[in-house]
Design a protein around this motif. Structure first.
Motif, short mmCIF file in Angstrom:
data_model
loop_
_atom_site.label_atom_id
_atom_site.label_comp_id
_atom_site.label_asym_id
_atom_site.label_seq_id
_atom_site.Cartn_x
_atom_site.Cartn_y
_atom_site.Cartn_z
N THR A 1 98.54 -10.88 -24.99
CA THR A 1 99.71 -11.36 -24.25
C THR A 1 99.34 -11.88 -22.86
O THR A 1 100.03 -12.74 -22.32
N GLU A 2 98.26 -11.34 -22.30
CA GLU A 2 97.83 -11.80 -20.98
C GLU A 2 97.13 -13.16 -21.10
O GLU A 2 96.29 -13.34 -21.99
N PRO A 3 97.46 -14.12 -20.23
CA PRO A 3 96.84 -15.45 -20.32
C PRO A 3 95.31 -15.41 -20.21
O PRO A 3 94.63 -16.28 -20.76
N SER A 4 94.78 -14.41 -19.51
CA SER A 4 93.33 -14.33 -19.32
C SER A 4 92.61 -13.68 -20.51
O SER A 4 91.38 -13.67 -20.56
N SER A 5 93.36 -13.15 -21.45
CA SER A 5 92.76 -12.47 -22.60
C SER A 5 92.10 -13.47 -23.54
O SER A 5 92.67 -14.53 -23.83
N ASN B 1 94.38 -14.55 -26.37
CA ASN B 1 95.65 -15.21 -26.08
C ASN B 1 95.88 -16.43 -26.97
O ASN B 1 97.01 -16.74 -27.34
N HIS C 1 103.52 -10.38 -31.89
CA HIS C 1 104.22 -10.89 -30.70
C HIS C 1 105.71 -11.07 -30.95
O HIS C 1 106.52 -10.91 -30.03
N ARG D 1 102.10 -4.38 -29.93
CA ARG D 1 100.76 -4.46 -29.35
C ARG D 1 99.76 -3.92 -30.36
O ARG D 1 100.09 -3.06 -31.20
#
Length: 286
Positions: free
Chosen positions: A7-11, A14, A227, A232
């Motif tokens: 969910t995090e853009p940096s993952s 993603n 999602h 999660r």
């Protein structure tokens, strides 16, 4: 534990966040992590899900235990409890029901990085299910066990599965209804946040730990969408001591119940001291 929901853009995962059950080709991502301490004994790899209510009444009942036990008549005529996952395109679904249809199907591979070299960690897929489930509750249809495709002839795969039940594994003793990944999933969880055993990592010798401290990465084939319901996903590595595995639920439950009992005891003691000595008998006039 490693959360790879994305969910995090940096993952790194993603890009896989909005995959569907039948995405082709499947989305893959890699999560790097470091083990601060070595794992000395056998290691258990789990997958964990959050906000997934396997305890919903209709979900729990959506299965046919006779079909899962190898009954040939139930194979072609599943229980009505499996609706709306009882039939598809006028063919009975094997295995039928919502539990089987939503089976977890991510693929997890673990690697250790040693001086720039990627070393694959051997993950054992057998021995993860309960003995009674594997040998009593779940059986393939009667017939030639070496030709599962013929045994399941006339049925179709669950709607959200990529392949038929007789193609879950290449080994006959871990295929069809007796596939251990399938058996583990079919034992429903009581709480919306849960984990299920995915693989075993056995200690090879007493001279080296099972998993050395150092750098690792998890190679994920991201098939399972969470999602849409704000769920999660995570991977957990755990081991056991002579006292067993870590289970904080029992400790929290005992402390909670004990605190409630202590509070009620204090309340009843106060009531007894305040009202217990009163003369409640009525004076009867002569």
């Amino acid at each position: 534990q490693i959360d790879y929901t994305g969910t995090e853009p940096s993952s790194p995962c993603n890009k896989c966040l909005n995959v569907s059950w039948d995405s082709t080709p499947p989305c893959t991502c890699i999560i790097n992590f470091t083990l601060e301490h070595s794992f000395e004994s056998n290691v258990f790899m789990y997958y964990g899900l959050s906000n997934f209510y396997q305890n919903h009444r209709r979900y729990v009942k959506s299965r046919d235990d006779s079909q899962l036990n190898g009954d040939n008549s139930s194979l072609l005529n599943p229980s009505k409890e499996c609706e709306p996952y009882r039939t598809n395109e006028d063919k009975p679904i094997a295995p039928c029901g919502a539990i089987a249809n939503s089976m977890f199907n991510d693929t997890l591979e673990l690697y250790r990085i040693d001086n720039g070299t990627e070393i694959s960690i051997t993950l054992i897929k057998k021995g993860i299910a309960w003995w009674t489930d594997k040998n009593v509750k779940f059986r393939n249809p009667t017939g030639d066990g070496n030709n599962l495709a013929a045994l399941f002839q006339g049925t179709t795969k669950p709607v959200n599965w990529r392949k038929a039940v007789y193609m879950l594994d290449e080994e006959p003793d871990n295929n069809g209804f007796i596939n251990e990944d399938f058996i583990v999933w079919m034992r429903t969880a009581a709480l919306p946040t849960f984990r299920k055993l995915y693989r075993l990592i056995e200690r090879k010798n007493n001279l080296q730990p099972t998993l050395q401290a150092g750098k690792y990465f998890l190679n994920i084939t991201y098939n399972y969408p969470v999602h849409s319901f704000d769920g999660r996903k995570r991977m957990i590595l755990s081991t056991i001591s002579w006292m067993g595995g870590k289970n904080p639920f029992l400790g929290i439950a005992y402390i909670t119940v004990g605190s409630i009992c202590f509070f009620l005891g204090v309340v009843l003691l106060i009531i007894h001291h305040k009202y217990g000595n009163r003369n409640t008998s009525a004076d009867i006039p002569n």
